[in-house]
Scaffold this active site. Sequence first.
Site, PDB file in Angstrom:
ATOM      1  N   TRP A 169      -2.823  -2.761  -1.505  1.00  0.00           N
ATOM      2  CA  TRP A 169      -2.385  -4.127  -1.829  1.00  0.00           C
ATOM      3  C   TRP A 169      -3.128  -5.026  -0.852  1.00  0.00           C
ATOM      4  CZ3 TRP A 169       0.436  -8.135   0.548  1.00  0.00           C
ATOM      5  CH2 TRP A 169       0.975  -9.095  -0.318  1.00  0.00           C
ATOM      6  N   GLU A 225       8.952 -15.012 -10.443  1.00  0.00           N
ATOM      7  CA  GLU A 225       8.153 -13.854 -10.015  1.00  0.00           C
ATOM      8  C   GLU A 225       7.714 -12.984 -11.192  1.00  0.00           C
ATOM      9  OE1 GLU A 225      10.065 -10.942  -7.510  1.00  0.00           O
ATOM     10  OE2 GLU A 225      12.004 -11.400  -8.384  1.00  0.00           O
ATOM     11  N   HIS A 275      17.584 -37.129  -5.028  1.00  0.00           N
ATOM     12  CA  HIS A 275      16.953 -37.605  -3.784  1.00  0.00           C
ATOM     13  C   HIS A 275      15.456 -37.329  -3.783  1.00  0.00           C
ATOM     14  CE1 HIS A 275      20.800 -38.724  -2.122  1.00  0.00           C
ATOM     15  NE2 HIS A 275      21.276 -37.571  -2.590  1.00  0.00           N
ATOM     16  N   LYS A 334       6.607  -3.934  -4.047  1.00  0.00           N
ATOM     17  CA  LYS A 334       8.026  -3.602  -4.002  1.00  0.00           C
ATOM     18  C   LYS A 334       8.560  -3.614  -2.581  1.00  0.00           C
ATOM     19  CE  LYS A 334      11.992  -2.418  -5.572  1.00  0.00           C
ATOM     20  NZ  LYS A 334      12.762  -3.557  -6.095  1.00  0.00           N
ATOM     21  N   GLU A 353      18.513 -17.612  -6.666  1.00  0.00           N
ATOM     22  CA  GLU A 353      18.085 -16.267  -7.056  1.00  0.00           C
ATOM     23  C   GLU A 353      17.529 -16.276  -8.488  1.00  0.00           C
ATOM     24  OE1 GLU A 353      17.207 -13.665  -5.895  1.00  0.00           O
ATOM     25  OE2 GLU A 353      17.351 -12.192  -7.494  1.00  0.00           O
ATOM     26  N   LYS A 372      13.837 -15.097  -9.597  1.00  0.00           N
ATOM     27  CA  LYS A 372      13.647 -14.000 -10.562  1.00  0.00           C
ATOM     28  C   LYS A 372      12.702 -14.428 -11.675  1.00  0.00           C
ATOM     29  CE  LYS A 372      14.765 -11.410  -9.205  1.00  0.00           C
ATOM     30  NZ  LYS A 372      14.929 -10.600  -8.118  1.00  0.00           N
ATOM     31  N   ASN A 425      -1.929   1.986   5.828  1.00  0.00           N
ATOM     32  CA  ASN A 425      -0.977   0.942   5.427  1.00  0.00           C
ATOM     33  C   ASN A 425      -0.666   0.133   6.657  1.00  0.00           C
ATOM     34  OD1 ASN A 425      -0.789   2.270   3.044  1.00  0.00           O
ATOM     35  ND2 ASN A 425       1.395   2.744   3.198  1.00  0.00           N
ATOM     36  N   GLY A 426      -0.538  -1.181   6.495  1.00  0.00           N
ATOM     37  CA  GLY A 426      -0.189  -2.015   7.637  1.00  0.00           C
ATOM     38  C   GLY A 426      -1.277  -3.030   7.892  1.00  0.00           C
ATOM     39  N   CYS A 483       0.815  -1.214   0.000  1.00  0.00           N
ATOM     40  CA  CYS A 483       0.000   0.000   0.000  1.00  0.00           C
ATOM     41  C   CYS A 483       0.850   1.266   0.000  1.00  0.00           C
ATOM     42  CB  CYS A 483      -0.871   0.029   1.241  1.00  0.00           C
ATOM     43  SG  CYS A 483      -1.884  -1.423   1.450  1.00  0.00           S
TER      44      CYS A 483
HETATM   45  C1  F6R Z   1      12.388 -10.233  -5.452  1.00  0.00           C
HETATM   46  C2  F6R Z   1      12.243  -9.177  -4.478  1.00  0.00           C
HETATM   47  C3  F6R Z   1      11.898  -9.537  -3.086  1.00  0.00           C
HETATM   48  C4  F6R Z   1      12.689  -8.664  -2.103  1.00  0.00           C
HETATM   49  C5  F6R Z   1      12.226  -8.933  -0.665  1.00  0.00           C
HETATM   50  C6  F6R Z   1      13.043  -8.142   0.332  1.00  0.00           C
HETATM   51  O1  F6R Z   1      12.785  -9.725  -6.689  1.00  0.00           O
HETATM   52  O2  F6R Z   1      12.374  -8.028  -4.793  1.00  0.00           O
HETATM   53  O3  F6R Z   1      12.121 -10.887  -2.837  1.00  0.00           O
HETATM   54  O4  F6R Z   1      14.046  -8.943  -2.254  1.00  0.00           O
HETATM   55  O5  F6R Z   1      10.883  -8.596  -0.538  1.00  0.00           O
HETATM   56  O6  F6R Z   1      12.940  -6.785   0.099  1.00  0.00           O
HETATM   57  P1  F6R Z   1      13.961  -5.752   0.730  1.00  0.00           P
HETATM   58  O7  F6R Z   1      15.295  -6.031   0.105  1.00  0.00           O
HETATM   59  O8  F6R Z   1      13.428  -4.412   0.379  1.00  0.00           O
HETATM   60  O9  F6R Z   1      13.983  -6.026   2.202  1.00  0.00           O
END
Ligand code: F6R
Length: 610
Positions: free
Chosen positions: A76, A490, A506, A605, A483, A487, A100-101, A2
């Site tokens: 969100w 997502e 396994h 984000k 990773e 990537k 937010n929260g 949010c």
């Molecule tokens: C994946 C991604 C998330 C963040 C995670 C932590 O591409 O962006 O997995 O890495 O939510 O976010 P931060 O680094 O802001 O604590």
Amino acid sequence: MCGIIGYCGQEQAPALLLRGLKDLEYRGYDSAGLSVFAPTGLQIVKTAGRVADVEEKWDRQKPKGDIFCGIGHTRWATHGAPTERNAHPHRAGQVCIVHNGIIENADSLRAEFAAKGYPLLSDTDSEILAVLLDAAYARTGEALSAIRYARSRVVGSYACAALFSDQRDVVYAFRKDSPLIAAKTQIGNFLASDFFAVSRYGDRYMIPEEDEVVVLTKEELLICKENGERVVKPVYTVQPDSRDTGKGIFEHYMLKEIFDAPDAVRKTCEAYMRDGLPDFQAFDTQNLRFQASRIGIVACGTALNAGKLGRYFFETFAGLPVFCEIASEFRYYTPPLLPGDLLIFITQSGETADTLAAMREAKKQGVPTLAVVNTPNSAAAREADCVLYTHAGTETAVASTKAYIAQTALLYMLANEIAARKGRLTQAAVRENMRQLDSRLPVGMANILADCGTIQALSDVYCADNASCFFIGRGADYDLAEESALKLKEVSYIHCEAYAAGELKHGTIALIAPHVPVVAIASGERTYEKTVSNLREVRARGARVLLVTDRNPSAELATIADDVYTIPLRGDLFALCAAVFFQLFAYYGALRRGCDVDKPRNLAKSVTVE
Ligand code: F6R
């Protein structure tokens, strides 16, 4: 997650609020709305969907006359579906709020107020804030005491902005465990969940504490205690490299940010390298790094994956034992912590709720905390005992790319410095490692970026019609596999799994059938051949195999793997360089599948709720 904005000033508020909400879109959301003091009184416009939909609706409904004050929100969904009725703002009686929260005791409060006859119009936890404020305001007619009452009743996290219908052109806001900033600008006073929403109007902002209230009027930005006592706050300045510079020539933020990788490495090196050697002295007020006999790395998602690669560096170079822990687990299942532990919290945003909660738990236990943060003055930066900034610049796409690169580069430097201090690496060896990091790595990355056409073609083959994809590797290659899988999944919605190459047989190898894509990462001397044998095992079962490696494969191997991509960078930096390949691979995969690359479904984000 949010986003909140509030404004009071000399300009027309609706346009500014909508502009601010658009600037907050990068956080991820599913509905939006605003509430303003129209000439006729409080007016709310909200809808499921995009800010552009709210704008359209507002254009159809807007009243005549000037409007100088209001609040806006991108939601969100956590409690209740992403519908118009659950979108913010929520109104109860005289009060209109955005939040937010998460209000954790919302169910019992809703039951209590429903029994008292309060109409509840949404399925959200947030609405109860409006109800509580209204109930208290009806009794006292005082906004500050209403806020005090609401705070005393709720459990959970919040950044909340509120309008009281009989206090024209005033916005109140308060917070707990959720980010909120307040900014005085040339065109009026703002509050927001982060400074991107207001950064086009100024570069200075304040951060209210958890027992304070922000009050915006046309003339004044006041931060006070709940009893009204004014508080003088430090003013932060937005760093030039933490401004959103737009997409430039790129079609998407994600692509632009992948192309920023060499720069992220260079800038992070510039900050922590002197005369060709790592130098963290100026930032290490408590001498944290040299005393540690064990390191714990705690983070979420991509930041955790960066930490896993960091673990490899700390163990390999410095011989330090390291454990990595998911922040949301750590906060409730804290492993036994030992004297001599140093906990490193890695976070791009610096506002991730689970990471912050884990850090607070560590502090409660008296363990020194070091935050590796990309966002200046964020909560993690403010709360940790010591902070090291990565210099990736603003990351706007939801999928983290350049921040991962900067985080791993910083951990590489730190591991080298600790290794030198402990006498495990000679100064000459460290100097050579820094030279590789500072110059060879950015060049290696630039070569991959220049080859993006080849990577797009490969990605098309592996991503176009496949429902799943496996990534395998060993050691640092396995950390990178994790990773890379995250990537791709997502942004493209392909089901991806990463496995330590030796672990596949396994159980998971049962899923390998003809044409199932497997990406094998094989580098270094220790386990190259071992991973190659695992590649043969999956190939024997008909998998379609892409080998990403640091050398030209033998003629025989070249015929076994369906595709080979060679990144000619031998040694411990291979994973950092190859990360750029996999970021592009994911980007083009998502593009091929028609996904919303910068704003993947369901994602946010900055994950500011638990
Ligand atoms: C994946 C991604 C998330 C963040 C995670 C932590 O591409 O962006 O997995 O890495 O939510 O976010 P931060 O680094 O802001 O604590």
